[in-house]
Design an enzyme around this catalytic site. Sequence first.
Site: not given
Length: 237
Positions: A83, A196
């Site tokens: 992430t 993202c």
Amino acid sequence: MKRIGLIGGMSWESTATYYRMINEAVRDSRGGLVSADIVMHSLDFSEVVALQKADRWDEAGALLGAAGARLANAGADCVLICTNTMHLVAEQVAKMSGVALIDIIDETAATLKADGRRKPLLLATRYTMEHGFYTDRMRRHGVEVVVPDAEDRAAIHDIIFGELCQGEIKSCSRERYLAVIEKARALGVDSVILGCTEISLLIDPDALPLPGYDSTAIHAKAAVGFALGNKALNRAA
């Protein structure tokens, strides 16, 4: 082949993409039935999100760092935080895990620079766009990141957590992201970072009005390069 350690579950939707991309790249490189040597610790994302919302980043770093240490104990030669946002605590994770950490920001910056990009638009969670750790690290590489305005940042963030992390893909949200990109193009940005790991579930980086860079794909490729001994490693610092 070196063993890859994945700190995943943030969200598991994008972690599944990491697993697929890494194994596809290893198969393409080695052929046949060869697959990657991977160990994974998949965290409960609700716990991580609660710490994010409470601004308890030290505790979040300890949580991810402990996961990294478990991966190292399981024989991982490197660790990936699957992430972008949690690279805010990358230094803590690298220190606690005790093995090489492949940094998604460094790898994305290197790819941008290799293509001559110097002013990308960043699409990401509010934490990644606003906390400064991402833009500061990119600036070390000579890349000046542009972020959307406050209204657009809020919309991008809400779509990530309210839809993409829950497996919902909506055409209206895709159009909202494309509108943000068009607005930034008028301001002179030269590329778009899908910053993202869920955004590539919504928009195709190769079908944008500007060159698109999928941080998930870049990160996974770097892991494979490390595992197969084909690439130098950027360490968190």
